[in-house]
Design a protein around this motif. Structure first.
Motif, mmCIF file in Angstrom:
data_model
loop_
_atom_site.group_PDB
_atom_site.id
_atom_site.type_symbol
_atom_site.label_atom_id
_atom_site.label_comp_id
_atom_site.label_asym_id
_atom_site.label_seq_id
_atom_site.Cartn_x
_atom_site.Cartn_y
_atom_site.Cartn_z
ATOM 1 N N UNK A 95 -1.087 -5.381 14.390
ATOM 2 C CA UNK A 95 -2.006 -4.234 14.389
ATOM 3 C C UNK A 95 -1.602 -3.204 13.337
ATOM 4 N N UNK A 96 -0.287 -3.045 13.125
ATOM 5 C CA UNK A 96 0.205 -2.112 12.120
ATOM 6 C C UNK A 96 -0.240 -2.538 10.725
ATOM 7 N N UNK A 97 -0.118 -3.823 10.444
ATOM 8 C CA UNK A 97 -0.507 -4.346 9.133
ATOM 9 C C UNK A 97 -2.010 -4.177 8.917
ATOM 10 N N UNK A 98 -2.793 -4.461 9.946
ATOM 11 C CA UNK A 98 -4.251 -4.306 9.838
ATOM 12 C C UNK A 98 -4.610 -2.852 9.562
ATOM 13 N N UNK A 99 -3.958 -1.931 10.262
ATOM 14 C CA UNK A 99 -4.215 -0.501 10.039
ATOM 15 C C UNK A 99 -3.850 -0.103 8.623
ATOM 16 N N UNK A 100 -2.709 -0.575 8.143
ATOM 17 C CA UNK A 100 -2.271 -0.244 6.783
ATOM 18 C C UNK A 100 -3.262 -0.751 5.740
ATOM 19 N N UNK A 101 -3.701 -1.993 5.901
ATOM 20 C CA UNK A 101 -4.631 -2.571 4.926
ATOM 21 C C UNK A 101 -6.001 -1.910 4.996
ATOM 22 N N UNK A 102 -6.428 -1.512 6.196
ATOM 23 C CA UNK A 102 -7.696 -0.797 6.336
ATOM 24 C C UNK A 102 -7.616 0.548 5.616
ATOM 25 N N UNK A 103 -6.511 1.246 5.792
ATOM 26 C CA UNK A 103 -6.321 2.521 5.110
ATOM 27 C C UNK A 103 -6.285 2.321 3.597
ATOM 28 N N UNK A 104 -5.605 1.285 3.143
ATOM 29 C CA UNK A 104 -5.533 0.992 1.704
ATOM 30 C C UNK A 104 -6.938 0.764 1.140
ATOM 31 N N UNK A 105 -7.753 0.011 1.858
ATOM 32 C CA UNK A 105 -9.123 -0.233 1.411
ATOM 33 C C UNK A 105 -9.928 1.043 1.353
ATOM 34 N N UNK A 106 -9.771 1.914 2.336
ATOM 35 C CA UNK A 106 -10.502 3.192 2.356
ATOM 36 C C UNK A 106 -10.059 4.086 1.205
ATOM 37 N N UNK A 107 -8.765 4.100 0.926
ATOM 38 C CA UNK A 107 -8.246 4.912 -0.182
ATOM 39 C C UNK A 107 -8.836 4.413 -1.505
ATOM 40 N N UNK A 108 -8.800 3.107 -1.727
ATOM 41 C CA UNK A 108 -9.327 2.551 -2.975
ATOM 42 C C UNK A 108 -10.825 2.761 -3.103
ATOM 43 N N UNK A 109 -11.560 2.632 -2.015
ATOM 44 C CA UNK A 109 -13.010 2.860 -2.039
ATOM 45 C C UNK A 109 -13.291 4.303 -2.443
ATOM 46 N N UNK A 110 -12.575 5.230 -1.827
ATOM 47 C CA UNK A 110 -12.776 6.645 -2.113
ATOM 48 C C UNK A 110 -12.454 6.965 -3.571
#
Length: 52
Positions: A21-36
């Protein structure tokens, strides 16, 4: 910062074992940062002001 560097940074913020779950959260945040960042750069590239 690359994705690998970001994940390493995140791992250093966690105490105890790293869970899936930690890895999924990290990758989701990474995707949101890059999208922004990409969205903001696209606006700048085309001289468009964001409605905030």
């Amino acid at each position: 910062m690359t994705e690998t560097e970001y994940l390493e940074f995140c791992k250093n913020q966690i105490t105890g074992p790293l869970k899936e779950e930690d890895i999924i959260t990290m990758l989701t945040a990474w995707g949101a940062i890059n999208y922004s960042l990409g969205y903001k750069n696209a606006l700048l590239d085309h001289d468009i002001e964001a409605n905030e």
